[in-house]
Design an enzyme around this catalytic site. Structure first.
Site, PDB file in Angstrom:
ATOM      1  N   HIS A 123       0.872  -1.177   0.000  1.00  0.00           N
ATOM      2  CA  HIS A 123       0.000   0.000   0.000  1.00  0.00           C
ATOM      3  C   HIS A 123       0.910   1.228   0.000  1.00  0.00           C
ATOM      4  CE1 HIS A 123      -2.737   2.946   1.933  1.00  0.00           C
ATOM      5  NE2 HIS A 123      -3.737   2.149   1.611  1.00  0.00           N
ATOM      6  N   ASP A 199       3.359  -4.506   8.173  1.00  0.00           N
ATOM      7  CA  ASP A 199       2.108  -3.762   8.036  1.00  0.00           C
ATOM      8  C   ASP A 199       0.963  -4.768   8.196  1.00  0.00           C
ATOM      9  OD1 ASP A 199      -0.195  -2.526   7.192  1.00  0.00           O
ATOM     10  OD2 ASP A 199       0.683  -1.672   5.366  1.00  0.00           O
ATOM     11  N   GLN A 202      -4.214  -5.183   7.010  1.00  0.00           N
ATOM     12  CA  GLN A 202      -5.209  -6.085   6.411  1.00  0.00           C
ATOM     13  C   GLN A 202      -5.249  -7.450   7.085  1.00  0.00           C
ATOM     14  OE1 GLN A 202      -7.560  -5.458   4.239  1.00  0.00           O
ATOM     15  NE2 GLN A 202      -6.917  -3.335   3.946  1.00  0.00           N
ATOM     16  N   LYS A 225     -10.068  -0.837  10.700  1.00  0.00           N
ATOM     17  CA  LYS A 225     -10.199  -2.024   9.849  1.00  0.00           C
ATOM     18  C   LYS A 225     -10.457  -3.288  10.660  1.00  0.00           C
ATOM     19  CE  LYS A 225      -7.067  -0.131   6.387  1.00  0.00           C
ATOM     20  NZ  LYS A 225      -7.831   0.127   5.154  1.00  0.00           N
ATOM     21  N   CYS A 362      -4.733   2.444  -3.547  1.00  0.00           N
ATOM     22  CA  CYS A 362      -3.500   3.038  -2.997  1.00  0.00           C
ATOM     23  C   CYS A 362      -2.305   2.145  -3.261  1.00  0.00           C
ATOM     24  CB  CYS A 362      -3.636   3.314  -1.500  1.00  0.00           C
ATOM     25  SG  CYS A 362      -4.903   4.491  -1.085  1.00  0.00           S
TER      26      CYS A 362
HETATM   27  N1  PMP Z   1      -1.552  -0.627   4.737  1.00  0.00           N
HETATM   28  C1  PMP Z   1      -2.504  -1.412   4.239  1.00  0.00           C
HETATM   29  C2  PMP Z   1      -2.164  -2.813   3.791  1.00  0.00           C
HETATM   30  C3  PMP Z   1      -3.814  -0.929   4.157  1.00  0.00           C
HETATM   31  O1  PMP Z   1      -4.778  -1.708   3.658  1.00  0.00           O
HETATM   32  C4  PMP Z   1      -4.105   0.390   4.602  1.00  0.00           C
HETATM   33  C5  PMP Z   1      -5.508   0.959   4.510  1.00  0.00           C
HETATM   34  N2  PMP Z   1      -6.125   0.767   3.258  1.00  0.00           N
HETATM   35  C6  PMP Z   1      -3.070   1.145   5.127  1.00  0.00           C
HETATM   36  C7  PMP Z   1      -1.806   0.605   5.181  1.00  0.00           C
HETATM   37  C8  PMP Z   1      -3.288   2.539   5.620  1.00  0.00           C
HETATM   38  O2  PMP Z   1      -4.123   2.540   6.741  1.00  0.00           O
HETATM   39  P1  PMP Z   1      -4.724   3.891   7.319  1.00  0.00           P
HETATM   40  O3  PMP Z   1      -5.299   4.638   6.143  1.00  0.00           O
HETATM   41  O4  PMP Z   1      -5.759   3.465   8.294  1.00  0.00           O
HETATM   42  O5  PMP Z   1      -3.590   4.650   7.955  1.00  0.00           O
END
Ligand code: PMP
Length: 406
Positions: A123, A199, A202, A225, A362
């Site tokens: 991401h 990270d 997910q 999430k 993203c």
């Molecule tokens: N890493 C991953 C794998 C994600 O799916 C996301 C959210 N889509 C993020 C980072 C970023 O998370 P946040 O927008 O809650 O900071």
């Protein structure tokens, strides 16, 4: 097992009881954010009704109550991820802030000869902060080229060297649902003395996570999430790893003593938590951990995977559909359709009350690797039913037929 009952869990989610337009709401955008069970909502309301005050002041009845609930919430989260010691969970506003805290915090340790390693499935939140760190320090950003089914070849071990300073890798891809071999990644990193950041954004809602078993230096995730509130997230770190970080935000709460000449920083975890924290967010996140633990997490995971697999098997034999997520062991389905715009499909599904996400998720470099500008993603949570998975897949087929006519 298939004995899992999503209908009773659904009762805990007030937002799911309402229609979308004139249809039943089918919420399949859980990888973007999950809905919140009543106990999380009640925890937040209850905090403001009975305990609201600023924390760490020791000044009065409500302040003590707020402080103790806030610190209990930290312990709940520490236990939830099996942190070996107390005080290893730092509150952040989410995954993004947690990664930035590390990327800025280790800048003073990075030399121009160093290398920063990430995977090709990241991401932007686990890519841009490292890229910018490499711009600021002259260190080289290197990308381990994972295939889109999450495989890596033996030669990829060559990416790890004594120049590698930190390895940052996602546990599960938000865009295509594959799991990465993080245990192997962590082991390779340790072999060359590099720090590790996983990270877990997910993963945390679906998989039991033990940071002591993983033995990574940092593990990060977002509350929203995993059935918790927005605006709260977690930076877990080993104590020495957290201690190596220079605070990128300074101010109140994170200090012990201040003169005009110098500032003595507070001890962990407060040292990395400048300013009044998101108290209700921390309490809401702890309630979300309780929610997850009160259900059979193994059964929930199997259920979610069976929903993604059902959608997959309805869609897999349609010639124009290309599916990028794995058939098994994924809690989401991610696909593109030849000669059809993702956003048109997204719009049609929305008009039927089905919430999915079309776009690049993203992850622009990953989309380039897949050779598409975006995908359509349906992502499942504990409250989704088999009817919803089928409804999504059948409505998508209907949309494709309609859109390809004109
Ligand atoms: N890493 C991953 C794998 C994600 O799916 C996301 C959210 N889509 C993020 C980072 C970023 O998370 P946040 O927008 O809650 O900071």
């Amino acid at each position: 097992s298939m004995m899992f009952d999503p209908y009773s869990i659904r009762q805990e989610f007030p937002i799911l009881q309402q229609p979308a337009y004139e249809h039943e709401l089918t919420y399949l955008d859980n990888a973007a954010t999950t809905q919140k069970p009543s106990r999380v909502l009640e925890r937040i309301l209850g905090y403001y009704q009975t305990a609201n005050a600023n924390v760490h002041r020791g000044a009065h009845f409500l302040s003590d109550r707020a402080t103790s609930q806030f610190e209990q919430a930290r312990q709940t989260v520490e236990r939830f991820i099996h942190a070996p010691e107390n005080g290893q969970v730092i509150w952040t506003k989410g995954t993004t802030e947690a990664i930035n805290t590390v990327a800025y915090g280790i800048e003073h340790l990075i030399d121009p000869d160093d290398e920063i390693l990430i995977s090709s499935l990241e991401h932007h939140a686990n890519l841009v902060p490292w890229q910018q760190l490499s711009f600021r320090t002259g260190a080289r950003l290197r990308i381990i080229p994972f295939t889109s089914d999450g495989k890596w070849q033996a030669e990829y071990a060559n990416y790890f060297s004594d120049r590698t300073k930190i390895v940052a890798c996602t546990q599960v891809s938000n865009a295509i649902g594959v799991q990465l071999p993080i245990k192997e990644v962590i082991q390779h990193a340790k072999n060359v003395g590099a720090m590790t950041l996983i990270d877990g954004a997910q993963a945390i809602a679906h998989y039991p996570v033990s940071v002591s078993e993983l033995d990574c230096d940092f593990y990060v995730f977002s509350g929203h999430k995993m059935y918790g509130p927005t605006g709260i997230g977690v930076l877990y770190g080993k104590t020495d790893a957290l201690e190596s970080l220079l605070p990128c935000q300074t101010g109140g709460e994170m200090v012990l003593h201040v003169t005009y000449q110098a500032t003595e920083f507070n001890i962990l975890p407060y040292r990395l938590e400048a300013g009044t924290p998101n108290i209700e967010g921390a309490l809401g996140l702890a309630a979300a951990c309780d929610f997850l633990q009160q259900h059979d997490q193994e059964a929930v995971l199997k259920w979610e995977q069976s929903l993604a697999e059902k959608a997959y098997s309805i869609l897999e034999n349609t010639t124009d559909i290309e599916i990028f997520s794995p058939k098994k062991h994924s809690t989401l389905i991610s696909l593109s359709v030849k000669n059809t715009h993702i956003m048109d499909l997204n719009g049609y599904l929305d008009s039927k009350g089905i919430a999915v996400r079309g776009g690049s998720h993203c992850a622009h470099p990953l989309m380039a690797q897949l050779g598409v500008s975006g995908t359509l993603r349906a992502s499942f949570a504990c409250y989704n039913t088999m009817e919803e998975a089928e409804h999504f897949a059948n409505t998508l087929l209907e949309a494709i037929e309609l859109l390809q006519e004109d």
